[in-house]
Write an enzyme that holds these catalytic residues in place. Structure first.
Site, mmCIF file in Angstrom:
data_model
loop_
_atom_site.group_PDB
_atom_site.id
_atom_site.type_symbol
_atom_site.label_atom_id
_atom_site.label_comp_id
_atom_site.label_asym_id
_atom_site.label_seq_id
_atom_site.Cartn_x
_atom_site.Cartn_y
_atom_site.Cartn_z
ATOM 1 N N SER A 278 39.295 -79.380 51.871
ATOM 2 C CA SER A 278 39.962 -80.412 51.138
ATOM 3 C C SER A 278 38.626 -81.562 50.401
ATOM 4 O O SER A 278 37.686 -81.537 51.124
ATOM 5 C CB SER A 278 40.774 -81.378 51.939
ATOM 6 O OG SER A 278 40.917 -82.495 51.260
ATOM 7 N N ARG A 317 69.999 -51.013 16.762
ATOM 8 C CA ARG A 317 68.539 -51.654 16.885
ATOM 9 C C ARG A 317 68.613 -53.361 16.939
ATOM 10 O O ARG A 317 69.561 -53.647 15.997
ATOM 11 C CB ARG A 317 67.767 -51.352 15.598
ATOM 12 C CG ARG A 317 67.359 -49.522 15.363
ATOM 13 C CD ARG A 317 66.704 -49.092 16.416
ATOM 14 N NE ARG A 317 65.061 -49.437 16.155
ATOM 15 C CZ ARG A 317 64.352 -48.965 15.202
ATOM 16 N NH1 ARG A 317 64.760 -48.045 14.263
ATOM 17 N NH2 ARG A 317 63.153 -49.308 14.973
#
Length: 448
Positions: A278, A317
Site C-alpha cells: 500500500s 445475411r
C-alpha cells in the site's frame, strides 16, 4: 496510441496475454484471410474449376508482406468490410489479370467467418494449454494437502472441518470438466463457412460441394452440413464456454482473497518484494492477481451475453448482429487469457499455512465439532434430542467462553453414556474429515 486495457502498454500484460493478443491482432486476422483465399485458389485449381496458372499466381501472392495497410484501412472504411480490400490487393499483385479468379464463388462472410474460426482454434489451443497447467497445479496442491485439516465455511461462518486437499480437488474436478467440454465442443465449432451470397453456393455452376469439401480439408476444419451465416450458435457456444471457465477462475480468486484476510491468513498469493503493498500502509499484503481475475471474468461474462445477442440475426445475411462478434469475440478471449495467466501464477506459487489453518479450527473452542458430537451421541440418546442438547451446550460454551469438551464431559446425560476419551475423539478435527481423502483420490484418479 493504445486506449484499451487489453492493448495498454502499462496494463496489457496484466489483463491479457501477449500470445492471445497476437491471435486476435489485425496482422493474424488478415493472415487468415490470405490463408483462406490461398487455400480456395489451390483447391479450385487442383479440381480444374479455375485455371491452374491462375491458382498458382494467386497462391504466390497471398502473402502478408505484400499487404499495404494504409490502403487496406482506407478501403475497409469505404466499404465497411476488409475482404474486398484484401482481394483487390491480391488481384493487383497478380500478373496478366490472373488474380480475377481470386475469391471465386465466395462471399465476404465466408472468408470473415472462416478466419474467425481459425482464430478461435488458435485461441482455444492456448486456453487448453492454460487449463492443463491450472489442473496440474490444483492436482499438486490436492495431493500435497490431502490430509491437511482446514475449516469448511458456510455463509462465511465456520462449518465443519475439511482438508485443504479436498478444497483444491473440488475445484480441480470443475476444471477437468471444462477440459472435457472443450474437447466436446471442438468438432461443433471448428467448422468453416463457404456458402456464397445466400448460403446456397449458387455462384458456382459446378463443383460447389467439392470446392467446399476441399477447402475445409485444406484448412483442417469441419465441413458444414449447411451454411451458417445467420445461425450463430457455435460462436455463442465458445463464448458460453469461456464464461463458464471464468466462473471457475473467479471461484479460485474469491476463496484466495477471503483466505488472505488478516484475520484468516491461511493462504497467500506468491510473494514478490513490493507486490500488493500500500502507498500508505507498509504492513499490507493485498491480493493482486485475484483482483484482476475478478475484473476480467466479470467483463467476459458480459461479452458471453453479447455473443448470445448476436444469435438473433435476420434472414440469410444479418444487419448488425454479426458485427457484435467482431467486438466481443476478441475481447472475451483476451480477457480470459489474462484471467487464466493470473490463476496459473497464483496456484503455482500459492503459499499455504497449515499451522494457521489448524489454529483457525480451534478458535471456536471446539464448537465446530458440534455436528460430530451430535452424531456420536445420537445412538445413545437419539439424534434429535442430541441436537437440541448440544445446541444448548454450545450456547453455554459461548456464554462462559469455555471449551466445549469441558462442558460435555461433566454433563450427566452425556457422561453416563460416553467416556472422556470418546468425547476427545469426537472433538478431534482429524477424526472427522469424512470421506475427504477418498474424494481427493477419486478426482486425481479420474484425471485424463
Amino acid at each position: 496510441m493504445a486506449s484499451t486495457i487489453i492493448d495498454s502498454r502499462i496494463f496489457g500484460d496484466m489483463f491479457s496475454d501477449a500470445r492471445m493478443r497476437d491471435v486476435w491482432s489485425d496482422e493474424n486476422r488478415t493472415a487468415k484471410y490470405l490463408d483462406i483465399e490461398r487455400a480456395l485458389a489451390k483447391v479450385q485449381g487442383e479440381l480444374g474449376f479455375i485455371p491452374k496458372e491462375a491458382a498458382d499466381e494467386i497462391v504466390r501472392n497471398c502473402n502478408l508482406s505484400q499487404i499495404d495497410w494504409v490502403k487496406l484501412k482506407a478501403k475497409t472504411e469505404q466499404i465497411g468490410y476488409p475482404i474486398i480490400a484484401v482481394v483487390n490487393q491480391i488481384n493487383a499483385n497478380c500478373r496478366d489479370k490472373l488474380g480475377e479468379y481470386c475469391h471465386w464463388g465466395a462471399t465476404t462472410q465466408d472468408i470473415t467467418d472462416t478466419a474467425a474460426v481459425l482464430q478461435m482454434r488458435e485461441g482455444l489451443a492456448l486456453v487448453e494449454e492454460d487449463l492443463n497447467e491450472i489442473g496440474d497445479a490444483l492436482a499438486s496442491l490436492a495431493r500435497k494437502y490431502r490430509d491437511t485439516p482446514v475449516i469448511g465455511r458456510s455463509n462465511l461462518q465456520q462449518a465443519t472441518p475439511i482438508t485443504f486437499g479436498y478444497k483444491m480437488a473440488s475445484i480441480l474436478a470443475g476444471i477437468d470438466r471444462h477440459r472435457e467440454r472443450l474437447q466436446q465442443l471442438k468438432p461443433r465449432v471448428l467448422m468453416g463457412e463457404f456458402g456464397g451470397a445466400s448460403g446456397t453456393l449458387s455462384s458456382l455452376e459446378k463443383g460447389a460441394m467439392e470446392t467446399q469439401a476441399g477447402l475445409m480439408k485444406e484448412l483442417g476444419l469441419a465441413q458444414p452440413l449447411i451454411s451458417w451465416h445467420t445461425v450463430r450458435d457455435t460462436v455463442a457456444e465458445v463464448g458460453s464456454f469461456l464464461g463458464l471457465v471464468g466462473g471457475s477462475l473467479g471461484k479460485i480468486a474469491m476463496d484466495v482473497k477471503l483466505m488472505m484476510q488478516t484475520e484468516v491468513a491461511e493462504v497467500f498469493e506468491p510473494f514478490a518484494p513490493g507486490r500488493g503493498s500500500s502507498s500508505t500502509m507498509p504492513q499490507k499484503r493485498n491480493p493482486i492477481s485475484c483482483l484482476y481475475i475478478h475484473a476480467n471474468i466479470s467483463v467476459a461474462r458480459q461479452h458471453a451475453a453479447a455473443l448470445m445477442d448476436a444469435m438473433v440475426a435476420d434472414h440469410e445475411r444479418s444487419t448488425g448482429p454479426w458485427e457484435i462478434e467482431w467486438v466481443s469475440l476478441p475481447e472475451i478471449f483476451c480477457l480470459m487469457s489474462g484471467a487464466l495467466k493470473q490463476t496459473k501464477f497464483i496456484l503455482k506459487g500459492l503459499e499455504v499455512d497449515a499451522t494457521r489453518m489448524r489454529a483457525n479450527i480451534d478458535i471456536t473452542n471446539g464448537l465446530v465439532m458440534s455436528e460430530a458430537v451430535m452424531m456420536g451421541l445420537g445412538p445413545y440418546i437419539g439424534r434429535e434430542y442430541a441436537h437440541d442438547l448440544v445446541y444448548d451446550l454450545c450456547r453455554q460454551a459461548l456464554a462462559e467462553n469455555r471449551p466445549l469438551i469441558e462442558i460435555l464431559v461433566v454433563h450427566p446425560e452425556i457422561s453416563k453414556h460416553v467416556s472422556r476419551a470418546q468425547l476427545d475423539a469426537m472433538c478431534d478435527p482429524a477424526n472427522n474429515l469424512g470421506q475427504a481423502g477418498v474424494m481427493v483420490d477419486r478426482v486425481l484418479a479420474a484425471r485424463r
